[in-house]
Design an enzyme around this catalytic site. Sequence first.
Site, PDB file in Angstrom:
ATOM      1  N   LYS A   1      17.456  36.694   4.643  1.00 18.70           N
ATOM      2  CA  LYS A   1      15.979  37.501   4.305  1.00 18.70           C
ATOM      3  C   LYS A   1      14.921  36.821   5.247  1.00 18.70           C
ATOM      4  CE  LYS A   1      13.209  37.875   0.151  1.00 18.70           C
ATOM      5  NZ  LYS A   1      13.070  37.559  -1.269  1.00 18.70           N
TER       6      LYS A   1
ATOM      7  N   SER B   1      12.603  41.503  -4.179  1.00 23.00           N
ATOM      8  CA  SER B   1      12.101  41.401  -2.671  1.00 23.00           C
ATOM      9  C   SER B   1      13.103  41.128  -1.652  1.00 23.00           C
ATOM     10  CB  SER B   1      10.981  40.001  -2.552  1.00 23.00           C
ATOM     11  OG  SER B   1      11.656  39.120  -2.838  1.00 23.00           O
ATOM     12  N   SER B   2      14.064  40.932  -2.034  1.00 19.87           N
ATOM     13  CA  SER B   2      15.338  40.776  -1.104  1.00 19.87           C
ATOM     14  C   SER B   2      15.879  42.020  -0.639  1.00 19.87           C
ATOM     15  CB  SER B   2      16.297  39.776  -1.434  1.00 19.87           C
ATOM     16  OG  SER B   2      15.850  38.431  -1.889  1.00 19.87           O
TER      17      SER B   2
ATOM     18  N   ILE C   1      12.361  35.021  -7.211  1.00 18.59           N
ATOM     19  CA  ILE C   1      11.219  34.207  -7.947  1.00 18.59           C
ATOM     20  C   ILE C   1      11.135  35.228  -9.347  1.00 18.59           C
ATOM     21  CG2 ILE C   1       9.229  35.244  -7.036  1.00 18.59           C
ATOM     22  CD1 ILE C   1       8.003  32.668  -7.286  1.00 18.59           C
ATOM     23  N   GLY C   2      11.514  36.547  -9.422  1.00 21.79           N
ATOM     24  CA  GLY C   2      11.217  37.370 -10.624  1.00 21.79           C
ATOM     25  C   GLY C   2      12.557  38.241 -10.959  1.00 21.79           C
ATOM     26  N   GLY C   3      13.632  38.114 -10.078  1.00 17.42           N
ATOM     27  CA  GLY C   3      14.812  39.051  -9.895  1.00 17.42           C
ATOM     28  C   GLY C   3      14.868  39.608  -8.287  1.00 17.42           C
ATOM     29  N   SER C   4      14.319  38.820  -7.472  1.00 22.69           N
ATOM     30  CA  SER C   4      14.159  39.340  -6.069  1.00 22.69           C
ATOM     31  C   SER C   4      15.482  39.189  -5.515  1.00 22.69           C
ATOM     32  CB  SER C   4      13.300  38.428  -5.465  1.00 22.69           C
ATOM     33  OG  SER C   4      11.883  38.504  -5.677  1.00 22.69           O
TER      34      SER C   4
END
Length: 587
Positions: free
Chosen positions: A151, A226-227, A247-250
Amino acid sequence: MENLKLLVHRVQADQRTVALLAGAVCGAGAAVLLVRRVIRSREAKVKIQRARERRTESLQRAEEAVRRYRESHPATNSALILTLTLSELTKQLQEGLLSPEEVFYTYMEKTLDVNKKLNCCTGILLESFDQLKTLDSNKKGLLYGVPVSIKENIAYKNHDCSCGVVIYLDQPLQEDGVLVEVLKRQGAIPFVKTNLPQALLNFDCSNPIYGQTVNPHNLQKTSGGSSGGEGALIGGGGSVLGLGSDIGGSIRIPAAFCGICGLKPTARRLSSQGVRPIYRGQKSVTSSAGPMARDVESLALCMQALLSDHMFSLDPTVPPIPFNVEMYQSTKPLRIGYFESDGFVQSSPSTARAIREVKALLEQAGHTLVPYSPLKIRQAAEELLVKGILADGATTMLQKLEGSPLDPCLKAQVYPYSLPTWVKRTLSFLLKPVASRASGIFSGISGVSSVPELWKQHAAVEDYIHETIADWRRCNIDVLLCPMFGPAFNFLYCGKVTTALTNTMLYNVLTFPAGVVTVTTVTAEDEEELKHYKGFYQDRWDKLFKEAVTGGEGLPVAVQCVALPWQDELCLRLMREVEHLVKQSRK
């Protein structure tokens, strides 16, 4: 009297002069601000253009290298190489049945092809061509000869970690991140960086520098984030193994949206040195780096490679706990908690069906399934998740966005953040009787008002972790089977439906390891049932969620597996079991 009139006249004249001067000063100030804004905008455009040119150059040089290799090695069986799992690939590389060059150029060529369709890469790591030439010394590494994608926010020497914001461009890192160093020590070849959303805190995958990444299964859907660059590249066949951050499901969201597997390890199980967040210092919602791949065995192999003495030496803050093979390979029947919806977000029909089908398969395999409900989900969502990650009222995130054009995927999300705190709190108060969920969210994005309040928030997170662990023990469950929201969203909805993140971010707050496995696809029947979807609150977010997932027939659907902290191997074991049972059921 004449003197008085003269005095009044002079005062009036002076007032006009002061007014004119004040107006001039204000005008000059406005002009200065305007000039600064214009200069900043021009600087941003120049930086963005340079970043795009660097990407284009790296892609072109890689294409030329692949062309030369193809001309001199026409017999390379790329089609076969691309079908091999990571375990099969490493075995053939270590036994000499395949050469690192064959594998590297095969995946480089495939990555270039996938990127043209999905826009998932931010640049080729041209140093990988040099690393390939000096690889023989690492033949004992668990990942010898394996090309690995990373990433964009993971540090690689002499390359930016922009996080999709202009402020971090043209700041190449001085050294590799710890995980990149460990990958290299294990014989892997990091070869490409992948896309992410602007400022990371969004589960789409678009930014003003590199643009929108799309879904490999439907180009009209997002890859997730985000990934998201990793999800798209691996889901499109361009990488056999990747590293993301969550950090939140990324990791889990793009893995689910793109039909692959992903693991968010226990917080601090892997080193975070060299994994850049959009801002540092936030402690309530923890981030974890983790692997993404096409199958669970690949995730386990990657974790085994990373959890090495080399990582523990490079980063002594990481507990020196090697991979527990015995726990991962255990066949002992499990007691598994499960639920179809978390009580805050009603799952889509395809997601609920996936949970029911996997539950039935696990029961047939001899496991015990126990109904479970997350504790105080509403309070956790508003007071721990939102208020935790935006404890400063989103001030720091907005600062990081300064000087950047705002990406369309972020606009709906960021606008409420930019409201003055008193406005957010007033809206929270006024909305409480008529829109309770909206009231709670405005309260959450207001942040905390003082250091003592921040300490109370941290204490509330700690209490919630201990209460949840105690609840698991009271229910006597080993692991948890729970929903992973989806299928992949339509464009521009991720910033509007942040309520869905309770499915994933809950386990970042809890620090629990959590992973996703793709188990089915959306059917025509699911789409028909979706037409009657109402949601738990029947508010704006429920309506938007329905719109976001509409049109998903044929898209992948995943379930989520969770374990207690430091039991990542048990989480992977459940994931592997689910994957195996689903494959068997299809036969």
